[in-house]
Scaffold this active site. Structure first.
Site, PDB file in Angstrom:
ATOM      1  N   ASN A   8       0.695  -1.051  -0.009  1.00 14.67           N
ATOM      2  CA  ASN A   8       0.026   0.008   0.148  1.00 14.67           C
ATOM      3  C   ASN A   8       0.928   1.298  -0.023  1.00 14.67           C
ATOM      4  O   ASN A   8       1.781   1.485   0.914  1.00 14.67           O
ATOM      5  CB  ASN A   8      -0.946   0.074   1.196  1.00 14.67           C
ATOM      6  CG  ASN A   8      -1.834   1.175   1.351  1.00 14.67           C
ATOM      7  OD1 ASN A   8      -1.502   2.182   1.048  1.00 14.67           O
ATOM      8  ND2 ASN A   8      -3.149   0.753   1.532  1.00 14.67           N
ATOM      9  N   ARG A  19       5.505  18.717   0.881  1.00 12.88           N
ATOM     10  CA  ARG A  19       5.982  19.776   0.068  1.00 12.88           C
ATOM     11  C   ARG A  19       5.479  19.570  -1.529  1.00 12.88           C
ATOM     12  O   ARG A  19       5.009  18.675  -2.022  1.00 12.88           O
ATOM     13  CB  ARG A  19       7.492  19.606  -0.147  1.00 12.88           C
ATOM     14  CG  ARG A  19       8.122  19.509   1.147  1.00 12.88           C
ATOM     15  CD  ARG A  19       8.375  21.064   1.776  1.00 12.88           C
ATOM     16  NE  ARG A  19       8.854  20.964   3.200  1.00 12.88           N
ATOM     17  CZ  ARG A  19      10.337  20.823   3.408  1.00 12.88           C
ATOM     18  NH1 ARG A  19      11.126  20.628   2.358  1.00 12.88           N
ATOM     19  NH2 ARG A  19      10.457  20.751   4.910  1.00 12.88           N
ATOM     20  N   HIS A  44      -5.318   3.734  -1.602  1.00 10.83           N
ATOM     21  CA  HIS A  44      -6.717   4.344  -1.131  1.00 10.83           C
ATOM     22  C   HIS A  44      -7.021   5.629  -1.349  1.00 10.83           C
ATOM     23  O   HIS A  44      -6.490   6.590  -0.376  1.00 10.83           O
ATOM     24  CB  HIS A  44      -6.636   3.907   0.413  1.00 10.83           C
ATOM     25  CG  HIS A  44      -8.056   4.004   1.086  1.00 10.83           C
ATOM     26  ND1 HIS A  44      -8.360   3.120   2.189  1.00 10.83           N
ATOM     27  CD2 HIS A  44      -9.272   4.542   0.528  1.00 10.83           C
ATOM     28  CE1 HIS A  44      -9.843   3.529   2.490  1.00 10.83           C
ATOM     29  NE2 HIS A  44     -10.070   4.480   1.718  1.00 10.83           N
ATOM     30  N   ARG A  46      -8.504   8.735  -0.972  1.00 11.23           N
ATOM     31  CA  ARG A  46      -9.647   9.148  -0.150  1.00 11.23           C
ATOM     32  C   ARG A  46     -10.417  10.400  -0.881  1.00 11.23           C
ATOM     33  O   ARG A  46      -9.622  10.986  -1.439  1.00 11.23           O
ATOM     34  CB  ARG A  46      -9.234   9.385   1.132  1.00 11.23           C
ATOM     35  CG  ARG A  46      -8.945   8.197   2.000  1.00 11.23           C
ATOM     36  CD  ARG A  46      -8.565   8.391   3.454  1.00 11.23           C
ATOM     37  NE  ARG A  46      -8.063   7.106   4.101  1.00 11.23           N
ATOM     38  CZ  ARG A  46      -8.872   6.198   4.650  1.00 11.23           C
ATOM     39  NH1 ARG A  46     -10.047   6.605   4.796  1.00 11.23           N
ATOM     40  NH2 ARG A  46      -8.719   4.915   5.408  1.00 11.23           N
ATOM     41  N   HIS A  51      -3.662  11.812   0.930  1.00  9.32           N
ATOM     42  CA  HIS A  51      -2.125  11.074   0.313  1.00  9.32           C
ATOM     43  C   HIS A  51      -2.369  10.727  -1.101  1.00  9.32           C
ATOM     44  O   HIS A  51      -1.825  11.527  -2.058  1.00  9.32           O
ATOM     45  CB  HIS A  51      -1.911   9.918   1.281  1.00  9.32           C
ATOM     46  CG  HIS A  51      -2.986   8.731   1.729  1.00  9.32           C
ATOM     47  ND1 HIS A  51      -3.926   8.418   0.875  1.00  9.32           N
ATOM     48  CD2 HIS A  51      -3.519   8.506   3.125  1.00  9.32           C
ATOM     49  CE1 HIS A  51      -4.839   7.652   1.614  1.00  9.32           C
ATOM     50  NE2 HIS A  51      -4.551   7.717   2.993  1.00  9.32           N
ATOM     51  N   GLU A  76      -8.917   0.594  -3.048  1.00 10.32           N
ATOM     52  CA  GLU A  76      -9.653   0.654  -1.992  1.00 10.32           C
ATOM     53  C   GLU A  76     -10.364   1.873  -1.807  1.00 10.32           C
ATOM     54  O   GLU A  76      -9.641   3.063  -2.355  1.00 10.32           O
ATOM     55  CB  GLU A  76      -8.763   0.425  -0.503  1.00 10.32           C
ATOM     56  CG  GLU A  76      -7.834  -0.784  -0.462  1.00 10.32           C
ATOM     57  CD  GLU A  76      -7.191  -0.859   0.748  1.00 10.32           C
ATOM     58  OE1 GLU A  76      -6.895   0.228   1.421  1.00 10.32           O
ATOM     59  OE2 GLU A  76      -6.913  -1.876   1.213  1.00 10.32           O
ATOM     60  N   THR A 106      -8.653   7.178   9.339  1.00 11.51           N
ATOM     61  CA  THR A 106      -8.169   5.734   8.899  1.00 11.51           C
ATOM     62  C   THR A 106      -9.205   4.806   8.947  1.00 11.51           C
ATOM     63  O   THR A 106     -10.378   5.192   9.389  1.00 11.51           O
ATOM     64  CB  THR A 106      -6.845   5.414   9.304  1.00 11.51           C
ATOM     65  OG1 THR A 106      -6.421   4.393   8.680  1.00 11.51           O
ATOM     66  CG2 THR A 106      -7.090   4.736  10.855  1.00 11.51           C
ATOM     67  N   HIS A 198      -4.344  -3.881   7.715  1.00  7.38           N
ATOM     68  CA  HIS A 198      -4.174  -2.836   8.464  1.00  7.38           C
ATOM     69  C   HIS A 198      -3.378  -3.272  10.033  1.00  7.38           C
ATOM     70  O   HIS A 198      -3.589  -4.023  10.647  1.00  7.38           O
ATOM     71  CB  HIS A 198      -5.758  -2.532   9.145  1.00  7.38           C
ATOM     72  CG  HIS A 198      -5.671  -1.112   9.490  1.00  7.38           C
ATOM     73  ND1 HIS A 198      -6.172   0.167   8.582  1.00  7.38           N
ATOM     74  CD2 HIS A 198      -5.465  -0.255  10.759  1.00  7.38           C
ATOM     75  CE1 HIS A 198      -6.097   1.108   9.323  1.00  7.38           C
ATOM     76  NE2 HIS A 198      -5.457   0.927  10.316  1.00  7.38           N
ATOM     77  N   ASP A 199      -2.433  -2.424  10.024  1.00  6.08           N
ATOM     78  CA  ASP A 199      -1.455  -2.483  10.955  1.00  6.08           C
ATOM     79  C   ASP A 199      -0.885  -3.804  10.896  1.00  6.08           C
ATOM     80  O   ASP A 199      -0.383  -4.174  12.154  1.00  6.08           O
ATOM     81  CB  ASP A 199      -2.216  -2.146  12.240  1.00  6.08           C
ATOM     82  CG  ASP A 199      -2.347  -0.523  12.285  1.00  6.08           C
ATOM     83  OD1 ASP A 199      -3.092  -0.355  13.152  1.00  6.08           O
ATOM     84  OD2 ASP A 199      -1.644   0.232  11.689  1.00  6.08           O
ATOM     85  N   GLY A 221       0.884  -1.162   4.284  1.00  6.45           N
ATOM     86  CA  GLY A 221       1.431  -0.009   4.062  1.00  6.45           C
ATOM     87  C   GLY A 221       2.202   0.693   5.214  1.00  6.45           C
ATOM     88  O   GLY A 221       3.551   1.064   5.150  1.00  6.45           O
ATOM     89  N   HIS A 222       1.417   1.174   6.242  1.00  8.81           N
ATOM     90  CA  HIS A 222       1.936   1.782   7.302  1.00  8.81           C
ATOM     91  C   HIS A 222       3.376   1.224   7.999  1.00  8.81           C
ATOM     92  O   HIS A 222       4.526   1.775   7.817  1.00  8.81           O
ATOM     93  CB  HIS A 222       0.954   1.956   8.449  1.00  8.81           C
ATOM     94  CG  HIS A 222       1.498   3.089   9.206  1.00  8.81           C
ATOM     95  ND1 HIS A 222       1.591   4.439   9.248  1.00  8.81           N
ATOM     96  CD2 HIS A 222       2.017   2.852  10.663  1.00  8.81           C
ATOM     97  CE1 HIS A 222       1.987   4.977  10.455  1.00  8.81           C
ATOM     98  NE2 HIS A 222       2.473   4.072  11.236  1.00  8.81           N
TER      99      HIS A 222
END
Ligand SMILES: CC(=O)[C@@H](O)[C@H](O)COP(=O)(O)O
Ligand SMILES: NCC(=O)COP(=O)(O)O
Length: 248
Positions: A8, A19, A44, A46, A51, A76, A106, A198-199, A221-222
């Site tokens: 992700n 920036r 994803h 949004r 992002h 997603e 999130t 997720h996580d 991703g994270h």
């Protein structure tokens, strides 16, 4: 079949957007991830484009088509008309529907399939009509799976946030893994494929896959991006592939 890894790129895009500059490039990092053996890329987009920007999608589609034709693009999002139109313009291999409100920081829950299966059915049909595999974000709750199957989706993606949060509590982790495993087994018994996300991390993936080896795909991703700052994207993808049970 080992569990596939979809990288992700949301967090890479979040860093880029700090920036008004084009780096870090989601396309460049996506190329490195696929070249290191990731099965696919996940984004994803949004509604506030905090992002991933809608403008990121064509270049990622082109990257996969031109350089990694066996890889998959997974998009997603909440099934708004805008999202569905955006998805159809890019034709991803997989679409993952999530019930997120635009104000959510999130994703933090799955669909209430019992209440929403009739609303989801035509959306699933529309997406499948464009050739996409449809996965729908789900809480670890076996009783929801029969209603999930009624939507006609191909897979559910089990929300692993509560499991990820138990990184310092072994007993709680065991409870969450059992909920995820029982839900996954029920989903498989109904003919649904099972993804998860997720996580997730290199540390918490192996116990999950041991409990449920038939996990088709994890999208990460994270935690993966955090590790990439330390090990580089290519080595991080290899580390996560090994954590998925792949021979690297
Ligand atoms: C559905 C899910 O759990 C994640 O893929 C989600 O995309 C995370 O969104 P953020 O990266 O915006 O936190
Ligand atoms: N569907 C989960 C995903 O794509 C990434 O979630 P996270 O690893 O950023 O929590």
């Amino acid at each position: 079949m080992p569990t596939e890894l979809s990288v992700n790129l949301n967090a890479v895009a979040m860093l880029r957007n700090r920036r008004d500059l084009p780096w870090p490039s989601v396309t460049a990092l996506g190329r490195i991830a696929l070249d290191a053996g990731a099965h696919g890329l996940t984004v994803h987009p949004r509604p506030d484009q905090r992002h991933i920007r809608f403008s990121d999608l064509p270049a990622l589609r082109q990257l996969i088509d031109d350089e990694f034709p066996l890889s998959e693009f997974n998009i997603e999002g909440y099934p708004s008309d805008e999202f569905l139109d955006l998805v159809e313009s890019v034709a991803p291999e997989q679409v993952t529907l999530v019930p997120d409100d635009p104000s959510q920081p999130t994703s933090d829950h799955g669909f209430d399939f019992r209440a929403e299966k009739d609303r989801l059915k035509p959306i699933v049909e529309r997406l499948k009509g464009h050739g996409a595999r449809v996965s729908i974000f789900a809480d670890p709750d076996p009783e929801q799976m029969e209603f999930a199957a009624e939507t006609g989706c191909d897979r559910v993606e089990l929300y692993t946030g509560p499991y990820g949060a138990t990184f310092d509590d072994e007993e709680a982790a065991r409870r969450e893994i059992e909920k995820l495993g029982a839900t996954a087994e029920r989903a498989r018994s109904l003919g649904l494929g099972v993804n998860a996300g997720h996580d997730l991390t290199v540390a918490n993936l192996p116990p999950l896959i041991t409990r449920f080896p038939d996990l088709a795909e994890v999208s990460i991703g994270h935690g993966l991006t955090a590790d990439a700052l330390e090990y580089g994207m290519a080595e991080t993808v290899r580390r996560f592939r090994r954590a998925c049970g792949q021979t690297v």
